[in-house]
Design an enzyme around this catalytic site. Structure first.
Site, PDB file in Angstrom:
ATOM      1  N   ASP A  25       0.936  -1.365  -0.041  1.00  0.00           N
ATOM      2  CA  ASP A  25       0.027   0.036   0.073  1.00  0.00           C
ATOM      3  C   ASP A  25       0.928   1.141  -0.177  1.00  0.00           C
ATOM      4  O   ASP A  25       2.045   1.145  -0.218  1.00  0.00           O
ATOM      5  CB  ASP A  25      -0.927  -0.051   1.174  1.00  0.00           C
ATOM      6  CG  ASP A  25      -0.155   0.128   2.401  1.00  0.00           C
ATOM      7  OD1 ASP A  25      -0.519   0.749   3.411  1.00  0.00           O
ATOM      8  OD2 ASP A  25       0.674  -0.965   2.829  1.00  0.00           O
ATOM      9  N   HIS A  55       2.266  -9.108  -3.701  1.00  0.00           N
ATOM     10  CA  HIS A  55       1.462  -8.017  -3.455  1.00  0.00           C
ATOM     11  C   HIS A  55       1.880  -6.544  -3.404  1.00  0.00           C
ATOM     12  O   HIS A  55       2.535  -6.452  -2.442  1.00  0.00           O
ATOM     13  CB  HIS A  55       0.655  -8.352  -2.026  1.00  0.00           C
ATOM     14  CG  HIS A  55      -0.663  -7.290  -1.916  1.00  0.00           C
ATOM     15  ND1 HIS A  55      -1.819  -7.504  -2.556  1.00  0.00           N
ATOM     16  CD2 HIS A  55      -0.599  -6.384  -0.890  1.00  0.00           C
ATOM     17  CE1 HIS A  55      -2.528  -6.335  -2.032  1.00  0.00           C
ATOM     18  NE2 HIS A  55      -1.864  -5.879  -1.018  1.00  0.00           N
ATOM     19  N   GLU A 104       2.900 -10.698   0.360  1.00  0.00           N
ATOM     20  CA  GLU A 104       3.404  -9.229   0.639  1.00  0.00           C
ATOM     21  C   GLU A 104       4.829  -9.000   0.534  1.00  0.00           C
ATOM     22  O   GLU A 104       5.556  -9.945   0.467  1.00  0.00           O
ATOM     23  CB  GLU A 104       2.742  -8.491   1.875  1.00  0.00           C
ATOM     24  CG  GLU A 104       2.805  -7.076   1.657  1.00  0.00           C
ATOM     25  CD  GLU A 104       1.829  -6.658   2.923  1.00  0.00           C
ATOM     26  OE1 GLU A 104       1.633  -5.315   3.136  1.00  0.00           O
ATOM     27  OE2 GLU A 104       1.752  -7.378   4.020  1.00  0.00           O
TER      28      GLU A 104
END
Length: 853
Positions: free
Chosen positions: A331, A662, A719
């Protein structure tokens, strides 16, 4: 082709005998994943529905999209799409089932008006072609008004039930797919139902047999539930590429044997941080066109910027310039507790070169790494660390405000950023989250380490770091239990931590090492963790929530005013922990130094493996015992392919490397115009909690070390993060410094003694040639870790540039015979805490220092 269309009242019952479901997380009970949206329409789950905020003035339906990829369809099978939708303003949407890439061929394309009343929409069609990765796209643009579109209970049923997911593990012969050091341990694992020994051979690239033997049955490996054998070929020391091992007719992936296999991994693992910088253009001349991008979050539309960030409502009445730093993970969030451990491990990678004679500072020096700050006489790795350190200090609460001196826990988007979204295309508001004690102590620890490392390169910045560290420590002592809210997880991870004793220990250790002040030493010695190896070094490994080990490792290796007994205690914790990790490695069929007590592999388990390798490498530095080196190298074998999945978890390394981790903008799996993760990116790895929908759909019931899938939507297993790549940097540097893996006999020995008085010193140096041949002429190099300046030399020509010092022979003492010695000395000036240098190189070769430990 559309067969029928039907609108029914919301909530109507579904057929009793439903065919298989293709959509994952259609009720959004697991959050937004694996759903994605265009950058202009961020999504969030609101009241159990997926809602997208669409801006005014979109011209076409496809200007704003919410969708899901990776849908498997079978030609000739019938499918039914159904969903419930609302919009705050009337809009006509298109619901397409189509190819996810050009030419975007559709299997279903419908037009549907959506308003404020929820209605159930059902469409049926027959697939005209086979698809392994089709896409459902709700095209919701084309309105002059801004609106919020919400969808719920999305279902696409049809075809036949897919077979249970079976990971493609390739060959049952598992090896390190990069390679083995020439004189290091070499082993592998074979998956088989056989219980008796089996023949194996090691073959060169041209098929020549070089070695052979029989496997050792190891019974069932508990973490993988596989019956396995092991084999060892450590006796082979012939360098080469393209080696393979064959067991019972099954051939491994190819690998190399050599001395310099990991120099590129050190560089690539460090490049990860420049790639993920916030607030700066990522330059194509440095990373290549494919990875170049504009600066993110600098206030250029559609960004709202990080240079003037407000708090969440009710948290504070000020705004901060919190630009810069590293994006934490997949993110666009920036977290102090993740940034803290990450930047500390980068700094410790450099600090190791000051005190460990086998460590080479050259590959970390100015002009050696892929970043823009070249030519400033500062090691590149410290330039990279500074990018994060400046951000961490910007997160400090200003003087005169409530909780002044503490640090805000994190900064990120108000809602979860859509996947994929490049940082410069993120339109969401940015928010500061409340200060916490944990974040404040992360700032105190890292700023203190910054102060001692930067004092010789930028005294003003070092002073800024020292001030921030002291202020943060004082604030944390005044507010020792301000904890992160475990529910503060919208738009970014919560990172709660209800025990900050480890953060206090770490911060006190760093402040003591930097200042030498007894008050901080007493804080270390009074800590309930001090001397408790299991508390300082958890069996599962250090992490952002367990950081006491960071302080202990530096106390064990950085010169300080600890007494001899106190130093023995700290080093004893390091070696005791390393003994445990080495035993875990020796007892594991796959050789990894990771055996969590409860048997569960956690989120980011690969970083735990790497952090245990850091402890092992440090213990090897302290003692020279090869048992620690071998366990660390076996850990690297695990990360690079010797594991239950035959999977290299590092992008760009090995034949079967992870490529779809990710990440918001390394997202080639979702958008072919975007790249895969850059080489040197470490995937989180097996996680038997499988929290994300993709993992839950495919990995249910998996054995702990098998709970991994290389899918961009599997954020729980795949991730990538700064605090997982940081220990990989340390490990890659350590392993590259090992060279061939053979113990190195120093060809020289340096005795360095200083007499000190207020503001000055006199130093005498004796260099002995312990090799078998003469050295002529000789040149001795070292680096001061503090503010020492050479003034008046004798017996050698001594020059100093910044902290680096070079002493060269004079005409009359240029020849250093075998067993011979040469003596020289100098006067100098010093300020602050002073320590003698520990690492010397004679003609670029490391020397021993008899009084070093």
């Amino acid at each position: 082709m559309v067969a029928a269309g039907l609108v029914t009242p919301a909530g109507a019952a579904a057929p009793v005998d439903d065919p298989p479901e293709v959509i994952v997380n259609g009720d959004f009970s697991a959050g937004t994943a694996p759903w994605w949206s265009t950058a202009n329409s961020p999504v969030a789950v609101v009241d159990g529905r997926l809602c997208a905020d669409v801006p005014a003035g979109t011209a076409n339906p496809w200007d704003a999209i919410v969708g899901q990829n990776g849908l498997a369809l079978v030609a000739g099978e019938a499918y039914t799409l159904s969903y419930t939708a609302t919009s705050t303003a009337p809009v006509t949407i298109r619901a397409n089932v189509q190819m996810a890439t050009e030419p975007w061929s559709t299997e279903l394309s419908t037009v549907q008006p959506v308003g404020t009343t929820a209605e159930r929409v059902t469409e049926t069609f027959t697939a005209g072609a086979d698809h392994t990765a089709a896409q459902l796209a709700f095209q919701i643009g084309g309105s002059a008004e801004a609106l919020t579109f919400c969808v719920d209970d999305v279902s696409l049923r049809g075809g036949t039930a897919p077979p249970p997911y079976e990971p493609d593990t390739g060959s049952p012969v598992r090896v390190n797919q990069v390679g083995y050091l020439t004189h290091g341990p070499k082993g592998g694992t074979f998956v088989t139902d056989e219980t008796g020994p089996l023949p194996w051979t090691l073959d060169s690239a041209d098929g020549t047999r070089l070695a052979g033997g029989t496997t050792t049955p190891a019974s069932v490996d508990t973490p993988s539930r596989q019956n396995v054998h092991t084999f060892d070929f450590s006796a082979v020391t012939t360098p080469g590429e393209g080696y393979t091992v064959t067991v019972a007719g099954q051939r491994s992936e190819p690998f190399a044997i050599g001395d310099d296999l990991y120099a590129s991994l050190r560089t690539d693992a460090l490049a990860y941080f420049y790639h993920n910088r916030s607030g700066i253009e990522i330059d194509a001349d440095i990373v290549g066109e494919r990875y170049a991008r504009p600066a993110g979050h600098v206030g250029v539309s559609p960004n709202q910027g990080d240079n003037d960030v407000p708090c969440q409502p009710g948290v504070c009445d000020y705004r901060l310039d919190a630009a810069g730093g590293w994006y934490d993970a997949g993110d666009h969030g920036k977290y102090v507790v993740n940034g803290g451990i990450a930047v500390a491990q980068l700094m410790s990678t450099f600090e190791r070169t000051l005190y460990e004679e086998t460590a080479d500072a050259g590959p970390l020096g100015d002009g050696r790494l892929r970043l823009p700050e070249h030519g400033n006489a500062t090691p590149d790795i410290l330039d990279e660390a500074r990018w994060e350190l400046e951000f961490l200090m910007r997160m400090q609460v200003p003087a005169g405000k409530p909780l002044a001196g503490m640090a805000h826990h994190k900064l990120h988007d108000k809602a979860w950023t859509g996947l994929p979204t490049r940082p410069d295309r993120d339109p969401q508001p940015r928010e500061l989250h409340p200060p916490t004690t944990a974040a404040t102590l992360n700032l105190a620890a890292t700023a203190a380490q910054c102060a001692r490392l930067f004092q010789v390169y930028d005294a003003d910045f070092a002073a800024q770091c020292r001030s921030a560290a002291r202020t943060a420590w004082t604030a944390a002592k005044a507010h020792p239990a301000v904890l992160a809210d475990p529910q503060d997880g919208t738009g970014g991870g919560a990172y709660p931590d209800d025990d900050v004793r480890d953060e206090f220990y770490w911060a006190a250790a760093e402040l003591f090492l930097t200042t030498g002040e007894d008050a901080y030493r007493q804080e270390v010695l009074r800590s309930p963790l001090h001397g408790d190896t299991d508390a300082v070094f958890p069996r599962g490994g250090m992490s952002w929530g367990a950081v006491a080990g960071l302080g202990a490792l530096n106390l064990a290796t950085v010169p300080s005013r600890l007494s001899a007994d106190q130093l023995t205690t700290v080093r004893g914790m390091v070696t005791e922990a390393a003994d445990g990790y080495a035993a875990d490695s020796a007892g594991a069929a796959y050789g990894l130094p990771y055996a969590p007590g409860d048997g569960h592999y956690v989120w980011g388990s690969n970083s735990q493996v790497a952090n245990n390798m850091v402890v092992l490498g440090t213990a090897h530095d302290l003692t020279g015992r090869t048992v620690y080196r071998d366990a660390a190298l076996r850990g690297l074998d695990y990360l690079l392919g010797r594991n239950a999945l035959n999977q290299s978890y590092v992008t760009g390394y090995g034949e079967r490397d992870a490529r779809n981790q990710h990440h918001r903008f390394w997202a080639n799996q979702l958008d072919p115009a975007l790249p895969n993760p850059a080489p040197g990116s470490l995937a989180g790895g097996p996680n038997d909690a499988i929290q994300d929908p993709v993992a839950q759909a495919k990995l249910k019931g998996c054995a702990p070390s098998m709970c991994y899938i290389d899918d961009i939507e599997s954020w729980a297993t795949n991730e990538i993060t700064i605090n997982w790549n940081a220990p990989l940097v340390w490990v890659a540097s350590y392993v590259d410094d090992l060279g061939s893996g053979a113990p190195r006999k120093a060809q020289c020995e340096v005795s360095y003694t200083s007499q000190r008085w207020g503001g000055g010193f006199t130093t005498h140096v004796v260099v002995k040639n312990t090799g078998a041949s003469a050295i002529q002429p000789w040149k001795l190099d070292w680096t001061f870790a503090d503010q020492q300046r050479v003034t008046d030399p004798w017996g050698a020509e001594v020059r100093q540039s910044g902290p680096r010092v070079t002493a060269e022979a004079l005409s009359w003492n240029a020849r250093l015979a075998p067993g011979g010695t040469v003596r020289f000395g100098f006067n100098g000036r010093s300020t602050g805490l002073v320590n003698d240098p520990k690492v010397f190189r004679l003609n670029d070769r490391a020397c021993g220092t008899p009084a070093q430990r």
